[in-house]
Design an enzyme around this catalytic site. Sequence first.
Site, PDB file in Angstrom:
ATOM      1  N   MET A 257       0.849  -1.195   0.000  1.00 65.92           N
ATOM      2  CA  MET A 257       0.000   0.000   0.000  1.00 65.92           C
ATOM      3  C   MET A 257       0.880   1.239   0.000  1.00 65.92           C
ATOM      4  SD  MET A 257      -2.869   1.492  -0.047  1.00 65.92           S
ATOM      5  CE  MET A 257      -3.103   3.268   0.026  1.00 65.92           C
ATOM      6  N   GLU A 258       0.525   2.192  -0.880  1.00 70.34           N
ATOM      7  CA  GLU A 258       1.396   3.322  -1.198  1.00 70.34           C
ATOM      8  C   GLU A 258       1.279   4.513  -0.270  1.00 70.34           C
ATOM      9  OE1 GLU A 258      -2.347   3.820  -3.892  1.00 70.34           O
ATOM     10  OE2 GLU A 258      -1.125   2.187  -3.108  1.00 70.34           O
ATOM     11  N   GLU A 292       4.873   0.703  -5.884  1.00 74.30           N
ATOM     12  CA  GLU A 292       4.439   1.606  -4.819  1.00 74.30           C
ATOM     13  C   GLU A 292       5.193   2.930  -4.865  1.00 74.30           C
ATOM     14  OE1 GLU A 292       1.787   0.666  -3.393  1.00 74.30           O
ATOM     15  OE2 GLU A 292       1.936  -1.344  -4.250  1.00 74.30           O
ATOM     16  N   HIS A 295       3.581   5.235  -7.300  1.00 78.17           N
ATOM     17  CA  HIS A 295       2.365   5.812  -6.709  1.00 78.17           C
ATOM     18  C   HIS A 295       2.638   7.116  -5.962  1.00 78.17           C
ATOM     19  CE1 HIS A 295      -0.992   3.285  -7.509  1.00 78.17           C
ATOM     20  NE2 HIS A 295      -0.507   2.194  -6.940  1.00 78.17           N
TER      21      HIS A 295
END
Length: 828
Positions: A257-258, A292, A295
């Site tokens: 998750m970024e 990521e 992102h």
Amino acid sequence: MNTIHPNHYQITLYPNLSSFSFSGSVIIDFDAAERIDQITLNILELAIWQCQISRDGQYRDCRFSVDPEKEQLWINLPEPVDEHIRLKITYEGKINDQMAGFYRSRYINDDGTETHIAVTQFQESDARRAFPCVDHPFEKATFEIEMVIDEHLSAISNDIVREEKRIGDQKKSIRFRQTPRMSTYLVFWGIGTFDRIIDTVDTRVAVATLPGKTAYGVFGVTIGRKALRFCEDFFKVPYPLPKVDLIAVPDFAFGAMENWGAITFRENLLLHYPESTSKAGEQRICEVVAHETVHQWFGNLVTPLDWKYLWLNESFATYFSYRVVDAYHPEMEIWGQFILGHTNRAMSRDALIDTQPIEIPGGEHVVINASTAPIIYSKGGSILRQIEGYLGEKKFQNGLHHYLTHHAYQCTSSKDLWASFDAISDKPITTLMKNWIEQPGYPVIEVKKQGKDLILTQKRFTYLPNESSQTWIIPISIRFFSKDGNSRKIEMLMENPVARIPLEPDVTAWKINDGHTGFYHVAYHDFDNLDSLGNIVSKMAIIPEDRWGLQNDLFSMVRSNRVSISQYLKFLENYEMEDAFLPLSGIAENLYLSFNIMDDYGKKEISDFGRKFFGKILERIGLKPIDKEPVSISVLREQVIWHAVIYGHENSRNFAVNQFLRLVDGKEVHPDIQKCVFQVGALVKGKEAFTWMKKRFYESESEHERMNLLAGFACFSTFDLIQESLRFTLDQVPSRNKYIPIAAMGSNWFAIPLLWKWYKDHIKELETMHPLHYERVITGIIPTAGMEDPADVHGFFTNYLKQKDLAGDAIKLAMEKLQVNLQMRNAI
């Protein structure tokens, strides 16, 4: 509906890792465009104790109410106000075990005691589980976070620590610097006993791990530094934060998750264990860390206006992650993995009649699931590859720089990206992109010779028959082969349903989609041309992408009931001397899929071909990994050994069994073949393997090895052991990984006959899984296991969807795949 917008949050949290609870307060500053007397915020599973408004330097209580179903907190103001508004809300919540919101993650210390860390996971709409907020990507604000925690713990958030001080009672306060403007889903905090390793070249980059694991973070921190440098250089926009932490989390629902400046990962996607991380695992770490990192620009700096525009995040991160890896590790031949893992995956998903556009209509709540992810991530990334091929790299790069600089710290929609490309190019990019992004599906180009011309006709491609009249604007590239052995390439934009191209007299063959950058299939009506292309393949006179594409286009015709599996196998005889990863791995995937679908006669036909074909490959590349061999060979070997054993190749079987017995004797095997050794060990050694693998699973410290073991647990061949393995999975495997062996059993032809009944018998347990994991179970097992009794499957899910709002998209996807598989098995 709110007519106000938050511009700043000040969050103070008091987490308790003993009771798994937290209390907190949030001060929110709003700007109002008009006089209002009520404010609506999002909350979920929070207890609200007090709401106050700041007036004249003092806080005044506000009446409030909660609607749990709508996930809303309604705050009634004492009097109508406008302009600047400051609210203070006091609340409590649970540090849950659902891998969403503010949740706990368990691990075992060296002394055998159980410990927890607590972290956040807010995408898409779970920030509301941790603090009252306007939980929508459009509502950007700045954030100041303070954590009051036990003195022995540490804390991480999006920005650097501004102040840390002891406050008595064995507690300390950690205040973090104010963040840039960002969306709520990107906020992060974590507490626990983290160790850190800081990159020695770029000290902005660090890896945070559980205690004692920093040595395994060196590989990840290095690729993190490289990815950050690539993005700054290519996008020509500096990274705006002073640090980026890469955080390994034991329990994690997704891959990573970024969160801006504080990226979280599954351990196997960040930590590198030399004794168990294969070259395929190294590739995956590189790709995910790069994804990521991209992102931080696409998603964090510039954010989608609504969830329907999520592709502006994920498609770019998907595509550019491979650009990053290729830039620093060309030896990995990563574009072959992109074509197999993304382009082919997306084409398989999008060939279903029930599909959706890349820009998904709507925008509320969850959109990333087993049904939509292949479209948003993989098709989107593949279309970007097609567009860059059409525009050229420099104009593509200039367009992205324009987009990022003109919309920094803002929210955008697709039209903003089109405008940036239009600003740097005179090509019809808006029309082209809208055509591919806003409509579902993709075309097949049917090609036939008519007199002295080549006729190209486009129509929507689906596995099952369709009546669609859709058309696309298609960048077409064609390579013509001449009698003298030379070839030439032409490019065109196909804007109509039919195109006519003159053929020169000396042309002997033609290959559509040269280089295979286009997102479409090709159906050749002239068998003489297909034979000529097969001859060219046998001489390896075209690049691997085109050799892969020819057989893959033909296999798509098998899946759509236009060509028989026998015709496909006959064409594969042209690949006898093939030595490239991409076509060989693609062939392996296609044959394995077919093997699990076909009846006994079809299985024998595939086994006879596959045993000979893959046996020759393994003779060439060897069964044992070799130092400094190409990464692609290492990745291919592990895949091919397992398939060869399934097809009855004795040498591969004996080798893998002997390697498994080495493990049983306390010796090690090379990490590049560890997964297939576990698989073959389970298949052949049965109960002995099950007992040993369970013990190894409990003892292993490497998540990568545990993932390989779970792949092995899906490969037993007797009903008793399959049932025992499934029970072990539900009872003993951590929640984050339960879906892995269950979904994989959908590709185990020994397990397939019992899986449908097992699914129905255990559906209550399966429904408690994380929603994405439950969807993966459904899409993993139903398309094959459902072939045992398709009428019962159809009736069951018809009723299920009427009764429950659960996994609907995944069920529809699985049901259509089941129809496709039945069509293929029953083809004459």
